[in-house]
Design an enzyme around this catalytic site. Sequence first.
Site, mmCIF file in Angstrom:
data_model
loop_
_atom_site.group_PDB
_atom_site.id
_atom_site.type_symbol
_atom_site.label_atom_id
_atom_site.label_comp_id
_atom_site.label_asym_id
_atom_site.label_seq_id
_atom_site.Cartn_x
_atom_site.Cartn_y
_atom_site.Cartn_z
ATOM 1 N N CYS A 7 -4.166 -2.277 7.261
ATOM 2 C CA CYS A 7 -4.710 -0.923 7.304
ATOM 3 C C CYS A 7 -6.226 -0.855 7.226
ATOM 4 O O CYS A 7 -6.809 0.173 7.517
ATOM 5 C CB CYS A 7 -4.088 -0.066 6.204
ATOM 6 S SG CYS A 7 -4.241 -0.766 4.554
ATOM 7 N N CYS A 24 0.835 -1.205 0.000
ATOM 8 C CA CYS A 24 0.000 0.000 0.000
ATOM 9 C C CYS A 24 0.869 1.255 0.000
ATOM 10 O O CYS A 24 0.595 2.214 -0.726
ATOM 11 C CB CYS A 24 -0.921 -0.001 1.214
ATOM 12 S SG CYS A 24 -1.969 1.460 1.336
#
Length: 373
Positions: A201, A104
């Site tokens: 996340c 990410c």
Amino acid sequence: MVKIMKKKKIIVAMSGGVDSSVSAWLLLKQGYQVEGLFMKNWDEDDSNDYCSSKIDFNDVKKVCKTLNIPLHTINFSEEYWENVFLNFLKEHKKGNTPNPDILCNKIIKFNICLKFSLKYLKSDYFATGHYAKIKKTKKNFYLYRAHDKKKDQSYFLYTLKSKILSKIIFPLAYFKKKKIRKIAKKIKLSVYKKKDSTGICFIQPKKFNSFLKQYIPQKIGKILTMSKEFLGLHLGYEFYTIGQRKGLNIGGKKKKKNAYPWYVVKKDIYLNIIFVVQGLRNPYLLSYGFLTKKIHYINDNIFYFKKKCVVQIKYRQEPIICEFFKISKKNNYIKVIFKKPILYVTPGQSAVFYLKNKCLGGSIIKKNIPYLP
């Protein structure tokens, strides 16, 4: 006529946590033009029980109001799904344990989001609340460990290149976490007591398996000892990782008079078998190295430092001295050997290399080299 210098504009990636919130305040204090950006990577409509983005967004709005800074929002959930989450599922199906936060950072936060900030929000720099340092020389930008070694997050940033680092600011580089919370309380930020986020996340670790089951079907398989003794059944190799102790449901099983807990040591993804051993220090859990294929260098070729280099194979793990060997031109494998055997070398995880506090780069562990065959 006096020439007025224009303030540098910095976009701060706001997560709703104390770190990014105080980062914005610190930059304001230094005289920058600061604006917040809330990045949404997951549609809670798909999974209300797992995603906390609504809560985080409300926290960000409160912080930006307190600091009196503009707030932008952007939805990268489609990009995240295509580039990060599908890879995450693919690696689990291979029997690996991926780290989507690193991917990410590489593809979403410090690529797509950074470019969006520079091009469309007309910022000069992009800032986040990561604990890491960036140092500049005449030619390059380098990544270093943060002053707060316990909170250092350079491990998650090893995929960034010097060109990217040149546009990034980490305001917390020289701060301790305790100090950041004190600042947040002093300036009356609503998030000063908010707990640090953990796990992936978009999901908390306690809910991980139930979340994963939405995308990977359960397949009952055997749990065996290394001597092929049957101990029980599992829900599918994808839901277990090397070194895992909890969730095996064989805690009451005792081999002979040995009551030590069981740990996952190996997975056979073709036969859907989980192999386990007893005892935290069981030699089957040790590896003296690993194989990888491609090493990402931030600047310097790691082979220049192979006698001085240390490697860290998990976040917050103690680094260990290592050496590099190119072993095959055909498949481009690189062998990394530790100074001494270590526990839980897990395929799919990242191995990050350091020269003292300087982050040199890293790679994905393809296969561990077991201490015992």
